[in-house]
Design an enzyme around this catalytic site. Sequence first.
Site, PDB file in Angstrom:
ATOM      1  N   SER A 158      39.121 -60.760  36.056  1.00  0.00           N
ATOM      2  CA  SER A 158      37.964 -61.387  36.843  1.00  0.00           C
ATOM      3  C   SER A 158      38.358 -62.382  37.796  1.00  0.00           C
ATOM      4  O   SER A 158      38.740 -63.415  37.458  1.00  0.00           O
ATOM      5  CB  SER A 158      36.496 -61.537  36.225  1.00  0.00           C
ATOM      6  OG  SER A 158      35.803 -62.138  37.053  1.00  0.00           O
ATOM      7  N   TYR A 185      36.273 -61.130  44.270  1.00  0.00           N
ATOM      8  CA  TYR A 185      35.167 -61.128  44.826  1.00  0.00           C
ATOM      9  C   TYR A 185      35.253 -61.975  46.295  1.00  0.00           C
ATOM     10  O   TYR A 185      35.892 -62.937  46.098  1.00  0.00           O
ATOM     11  CB  TYR A 185      34.022 -62.235  44.071  1.00  0.00           C
ATOM     12  CG  TYR A 185      33.437 -61.422  43.029  1.00  0.00           C
ATOM     13  CD1 TYR A 185      32.532 -60.141  43.456  1.00  0.00           C
ATOM     14  CD2 TYR A 185      33.122 -61.734  41.666  1.00  0.00           C
ATOM     15  CE1 TYR A 185      31.776 -59.636  42.554  1.00  0.00           C
ATOM     16  CE2 TYR A 185      32.409 -60.983  40.857  1.00  0.00           C
ATOM     17  CZ  TYR A 185      31.868 -59.953  40.929  1.00  0.00           C
ATOM     18  OH  TYR A 185      30.892 -59.212  40.058  1.00  0.00           O
ATOM     19  N   THR A 227      35.320 -55.943  44.196  1.00  0.00           N
ATOM     20  CA  THR A 227      33.924 -55.479  43.800  1.00  0.00           C
ATOM     21  C   THR A 227      33.207 -55.673  45.046  1.00  0.00           C
ATOM     22  O   THR A 227      32.769 -56.749  45.551  1.00  0.00           O
ATOM     23  CB  THR A 227      33.778 -56.458  42.754  1.00  0.00           C
ATOM     24  OG1 THR A 227      34.688 -56.058  41.503  1.00  0.00           O
ATOM     25  CG2 THR A 227      32.237 -55.949  42.304  1.00  0.00           C
ATOM     26  N   LYS A 231      35.393 -51.331  43.941  1.00  0.00           N
ATOM     27  CA  LYS A 231      34.740 -51.185  42.628  1.00  0.00           C
ATOM     28  C   LYS A 231      33.310 -51.245  42.896  1.00  0.00           C
ATOM     29  O   LYS A 231      32.805 -52.224  43.628  1.00  0.00           O
ATOM     30  CB  LYS A 231      35.126 -52.205  41.833  1.00  0.00           C
ATOM     31  CG  LYS A 231      34.346 -51.978  40.265  1.00  0.00           C
ATOM     32  CD  LYS A 231      35.086 -53.037  39.526  1.00  0.00           C
ATOM     33  CE  LYS A 231      34.104 -53.092  38.041  1.00  0.00           C
ATOM     34  NZ  LYS A 231      32.871 -53.934  38.196  1.00  0.00           N
ATOM     35  N   HIS A 248      28.262 -51.495  37.742  1.00  0.00           N
ATOM     36  CA  HIS A 248      28.578 -52.758  37.327  1.00  0.00           C
ATOM     37  C   HIS A 248      27.995 -52.924  35.890  1.00  0.00           C
ATOM     38  O   HIS A 248      27.250 -53.877  35.406  1.00  0.00           O
ATOM     39  CB  HIS A 248      27.877 -53.737  38.275  1.00  0.00           C
ATOM     40  CG  HIS A 248      28.383 -55.050  38.380  1.00  0.00           C
ATOM     41  ND1 HIS A 248      29.271 -55.485  39.484  1.00  0.00           N
ATOM     42  CD2 HIS A 248      28.627 -56.097  37.567  1.00  0.00           C
ATOM     43  CE1 HIS A 248      29.643 -56.744  39.280  1.00  0.00           C
ATOM     44  NE2 HIS A 248      29.511 -57.068  38.100  1.00  0.00           N
TER      45      HIS A 248
HETATM   46  C1  FMN Z   1      29.489 -60.183  30.845  1.00  0.00           C
HETATM   47  C2  FMN Z   1      29.899 -59.152  32.098  1.00  0.00           C
HETATM   48  C3  FMN Z   1      30.630 -59.993  33.211  1.00  0.00           C
HETATM   49  C4  FMN Z   1      30.927 -59.140  34.178  1.00  0.00           C
HETATM   50  N1  FMN Z   1      31.797 -59.667  35.088  1.00  0.00           N
HETATM   51  C5  FMN Z   1      32.277 -58.810  36.281  1.00  0.00           C
HETATM   52  C6  FMN Z   1      33.180 -59.399  37.173  1.00  0.00           C
HETATM   53  O1  FMN Z   1      33.390 -60.674  37.130  1.00  0.00           O
HETATM   54  N2  FMN Z   1      33.494 -58.674  38.120  1.00  0.00           N
HETATM   55  C7  FMN Z   1      33.174 -57.300  38.188  1.00  0.00           C
HETATM   56  O2  FMN Z   1      33.789 -56.627  39.074  1.00  0.00           O
HETATM   57  N3  FMN Z   1      32.612 -56.776  37.221  1.00  0.00           N
HETATM   58  C8  FMN Z   1      31.931 -57.377  36.441  1.00  0.00           C
HETATM   59  N4  FMN Z   1      31.411 -56.894  35.409  1.00  0.00           N
HETATM   60  C9  FMN Z   1      30.989 -55.370  35.307  1.00  0.00           C
HETATM   61  C10 FMN Z   1      32.271 -54.693  34.652  1.00  0.00           C
HETATM   62  O3  FMN Z   1      33.406 -54.672  35.404  1.00  0.00           O
HETATM   63  C11 FMN Z   1      31.985 -53.086  34.345  1.00  0.00           C
HETATM   64  O4  FMN Z   1      31.690 -52.509  35.603  1.00  0.00           O
HETATM   65  C12 FMN Z   1      30.832 -52.944  33.289  1.00  0.00           C
HETATM   66  O5  FMN Z   1      30.901 -53.863  32.154  1.00  0.00           O
HETATM   67  C13 FMN Z   1      31.039 -51.504  32.695  1.00  0.00           C
HETATM   68  O6  FMN Z   1      29.981 -51.121  32.019  1.00  0.00           O
HETATM   69  P1  FMN Z   1      29.941 -51.393  30.148  1.00  0.00           P
HETATM   70  O7  FMN Z   1      29.931 -52.682  30.058  1.00  0.00           O
HETATM   71  O8  FMN Z   1      28.985 -50.465  29.972  1.00  0.00           O
HETATM   72  O9  FMN Z   1      31.588 -50.792  29.714  1.00  0.00           O
HETATM   73  C14 FMN Z   1      30.776 -57.467  34.314  1.00  0.00           C
HETATM   74  C15 FMN Z   1      30.198 -56.918  33.277  1.00  0.00           C
HETATM   75  C16 FMN Z   1      29.758 -57.816  32.252  1.00  0.00           C
HETATM   76  C17 FMN Z   1      29.119 -57.191  30.852  1.00  0.00           C
HETATM   77  C1  LIG Z   2      27.325 -62.341  42.945  1.00  0.00           C
HETATM   78  C2  LIG Z   2      27.423 -61.814  41.774  1.00  0.00           C
HETATM   79  C3  LIG Z   2      28.532 -62.831  40.726  1.00  0.00           C
HETATM   80  C4  LIG Z   2      28.236 -62.135  39.410  1.00  0.00           C
HETATM   81  C5  LIG Z   2      29.628 -62.746  38.792  1.00  0.00           C
HETATM   82  C6  LIG Z   2      29.774 -61.998  37.567  1.00  0.00           C
HETATM   83  C7  LIG Z   2      29.634 -60.661  37.302  1.00  0.00           C
HETATM   84  O1  LIG Z   2      30.189 -59.920  37.922  1.00  0.00           O
HETATM   85  C8  LIG Z   2      28.565 -60.304  36.466  1.00  0.00           C
HETATM   86  O2  LIG Z   2      28.188 -59.160  36.178  1.00  0.00           O
HETATM   87  O3  LIG Z   2      28.082 -61.176  35.487  1.00  0.00           O
END
Ligand code: FMN
Ligand SMILES: CCCCCCC(=O)C(=O)O
Length: 375
Positions: free
Chosen positions: A120, A146, A172, A246, A270
């Site tokens: 990330s 991002y 993303t 994504k 997400h």
């Molecule tokens: C705590 C957390 C932080 C996340 N941070 C990001 C991120 O920084 N960038 C991003 O594209 N998706 C982020 N996601 C989404 C994940 O990439 C992914 O789409 C999602 O967790 C998939 O679902 P699952 O948790 O049910 O496997 C985040 C998800 C979680 C749970």
């Molecule tokens: C503008 C959205 C920032 C979110 C950063 C981390 C993330 O993706 C998440 O799901 O938490």
Amino acid sequence: MSDAVVTRQFDVPPGVVAVEDYEPFARERLSPEAYAYYSGGAADEITIGWNRAAFERLKLRPRVLADFARGGGTGLDLFGQHFEHPILMAPTAHHGLALPEAEIASVIGAGGARAGMVVSTEADVTLEEIAGVARHSAAPLWFQLYIQHDRGFTADLLRRAEAAGYGALVVTVDAPVHALRNREQRAGYRAPKLSQHANLRGLHTRHVAEAALGESLMFRGFLDVAARWEDIAWLRGLTRLPILLKGILAPEDAELALRHGADGLIVSNHGGRVLDTVPASLEALPGVVRQVAGRVPVLMDGGVRRGTDVLKALALGAAAVLVGRPCLYGLAVAGPAGVAHVLHLLRCELEIAMALTGCARLADISPGVIWRDEA
Ligand SMILES: Cc1cc2nc3c(=O)[nH]c(=O)nc-3n(C[C@H](O)[C@H](O)[C@H](O)COP(=O)(O)O)c2cc1C
Ligand SMILES: CCCCCCC(=O)C(=O)O
């Protein structure tokens, strides 16, 4: 984290035999705020439930006495890189909430399970330090971007990812604004300040005036600098790395993505964390796959918790899946060993499911493995 080492020993608790077994242990070990951040979603968290329900609804169609004498496997090639299996670690922010070693521990875990990892933008360790550790591992590494309000800074991030050896860029596109995260608010979770983001040092904060009661929040400058389609074409012109978008759910957006130069798509909501009541990723997958019609690989994430889920996603046209929360829980409970165990469990379960549906290789997985009830 400046010295990229993990020297402690980690043990998987007895009785943890499936991915979901990690969650209660993680809940115990994480602070209430961190648990709310990791586990939570947008608003009423309806989409989180739908992500699981969509997998649970689908039935599998077993096949017996299939001939596996010529062997089989779960290997695949994507964008010129080889993966031992189609299960990648999704990009997730702030692994430091789980463990001080943060993404250093995660990348070691992913490597142990021979799984690809998507790092990330909001990692707690610099993308260079993570890549430095991955150099000694078998796991392909991609960088999740991002697009920042400062496009010059964004271009620098991209160049840093290229220089560090990342194999693809995952942009993303589904979170242009801060989502409504009521569970985080209730738990008092505060996101780290921009200056504390390892990869965003030097990025100036953009101040948008608070909306007074009765004023619009979103449409008074907040969205002015949000990414648009033209930014994808701009990124395409800046790099030779494959670009995946994504956060695609609508087939029209899939088409636009290809028109603007995307080399791959990730069907994702997400993890139900951005806009509540959008459909499950698995439900959206067939529409996107139909629209793309084999022009680029389509991956998916959201609610993958079992090898049978991986099989179902592949049967509906996904080339690979990504897993988010379970890896964070594995990390919180057992560090690199926990991450590796989560990913390894999913791979083993996938292999069992393939064997019982008559699929020796990923190429044998077709819509035919899904049970269709007689009309
Ligand atoms: C705590 C957390 C932080 C996340 N941070 C990001 C991120 O920084 N960038 C991003 O594209 N998706 C982020 N996601 C989404 C994940 O990439 C992914 O789409 C999602 O967790 C998939 O679902 P699952 O948790 O049910 O496997 C985040 C998800 C979680 C749970
Ligand atoms: C503008 C959205 C920032 C979110 C950063 C981390 C993330 O993706 C998440 O799901 O938490």
